[in-house]
Design an enzyme around this catalytic site. Structure first.
Site, short mmCIF file in Angstrom:
data_model
loop_
_atom_site.label_atom_id
_atom_site.label_comp_id
_atom_site.label_asym_id
_atom_site.label_seq_id
_atom_site.Cartn_x
_atom_site.Cartn_y
_atom_site.Cartn_z
N ASP A 67 0.82 -1.21 0.00
CA ASP A 67 0.00 0.00 0.00
C ASP A 67 0.85 1.26 0.00
O ASP A 67 2.06 1.21 0.20
CB ASP A 67 -0.95 0.00 1.22
N ASN A 136 -6.78 -3.39 14.52
CA ASN A 136 -8.18 -3.68 14.17
C ASN A 136 -8.27 -4.85 13.19
O ASN A 136 -9.28 -5.03 12.53
CB ASN A 136 -8.87 -2.43 13.59
N HIS A 138 -6.71 -5.21 10.41
CA HIS A 138 -6.58 -4.94 8.98
C HIS A 138 -5.33 -5.64 8.41
O HIS A 138 -4.37 -5.91 9.13
CB HIS A 138 -6.60 -3.43 8.67
N GLU A 143 -9.49 -2.24 5.70
CA GLU A 143 -10.05 -2.00 7.02
C GLU A 143 -11.30 -2.88 7.23
O GLU A 143 -11.81 -3.47 6.26
CB GLU A 143 -10.43 -0.52 7.15
P1 PGA Z 1 2.71 -2.18 12.63
O1 PGA Z 1 1.52 -2.08 11.60
O2 PGA Z 1 3.66 -3.20 12.10
O3 PGA Z 1 3.30 -0.80 12.64
O4 PGA Z 1 2.11 -2.56 13.93
C1 PGA Z 1 0.93 -3.26 11.12
C2 PGA Z 1 -0.24 -2.90 10.25
O5 PGA Z 1 -0.92 -1.92 10.53
O6 PGA Z 1 -0.49 -3.62 9.27
#
Ligand code: PGA
Length: 256
Positions: A67, A136, A138, A143
């Site tokens: 992304d 969450n 995702h 999301e």
């Molecule tokens: P993080 O993010 O590795 O910074 O915890 C993971 C994500 O949001 O996919």
């Protein structure tokens, strides 16, 4: 879904690094899907070290990032393009023409998204996709509520995601509210997937991803539909799973 629990975040990074090394040594022209965020940083550090010591090369590899923020150019320090240069691409031999990240400044984001999916298909599909997991649940920036058949597309970020990522916007830039993200359908086409999660803040998302019946409200639960998924956790991230194991830890503890 194979679930592997390791003693620490470092041990999780060791495992993921070893899997990527195995992939690149077995198939030097591998197509890799790559995440950003805090969790994979130690994996990239290990991969850079393995490149420096001649263990692996990215010369024939192709990469697709999950992304990018809409509205950020690749030179913006909080862009995922900048993250990838900083943590990996500036230090290894992956040719620029085979490194793919959605263009956050594309004038037509729908066309950019469709072209991204076509590029993945033209490269032969992803052989190995590495994912982080949001608090969450995702995956990528898919999301809660995302369709399991979704393709790469522009998405609105959840408020909790913007809050979690605000730490990267130290220069006063307002964190973007939209992103281009590989779709869940795109993700599920990868031939092999590794999800890594570490720390207690991920424990509930991990439990829902692994234990709940697949539902759009838990994007990570879509991964139960993939034929080849490995979930790699430290003890903290697995803490809401372990009480289900008999005897504790043994079923899912991989050899160290
Ligand atoms: P993080 O993010 O590795 O910074 O915890 C993971 C994500 O949001 O996919």
């Amino acid at each position: 879904m194979e679930v592997i629990v390791r003693a620490s975040a470092d041990a999780v990074a060791d495992y993921v690094h070893d899997r990527i090394v195995e992939q690149l040594r077995g198939v030097p022209s591998s197509v890799l899907g790559l995440p950003t965020g805090g969790t994979p940083v130690p994996v990239y550090a290990r991969l850079v070290e393995s490149y420096r010591t001649g263990v692996i090369s990215f010369k024939q590899a192709t990469t697709f990032n999950l992304d990018e923020y809409i509205g950020l150019g690749s030179e913006h320090p909080a862009s995922y393009a900048a993250y990838m240069r900083h943590h990996l691409f500036d230090h290894v031999d992956c040719p620029a023409r085979r490194r793919h990240i959605p263009d956050g400044l594309a004038s037509d984001v729908d066309a950019e998204a469709a072209a991204y999916d076509r590029a993945i298909a033209n490269a032969g599909g992803m052989g190995l996709l590495l994912l982080g997991l949001g608090e969450n649940a995702h995956i990528g920036f898919n999301e809660p509520g995302s369709d399991f058949a979704s393709r790469t597309r522009p998405v609105d970020l959840a408020a909790s995601t913007m809050a979690a990522n605000a730490r990267y916007f130290t220069d006063g830039t307002r964190p973007p509210t939209r992103a281009l993200s590989m779709g869940i359908g795109t993700i599920l086409e990868a031939r092999s997937i590794i999800v890594m999660a570490t720390g207690p803040r991920k424990a509930e998302a991990v439990r829902r991803m692994v234990r709940e019946a697949p539902t759009n409200e838990v994007p990570g639960s879509a991964l139960q539909l993939s034929r080849d998924v490995t979930v790699v956790l430290d003890h903290a991230a697995s803490s809401k799973l372990e009480r289900h194991l008999r005897p504790p830890c043994q079923q899912q503890q991989a050899p160290q």
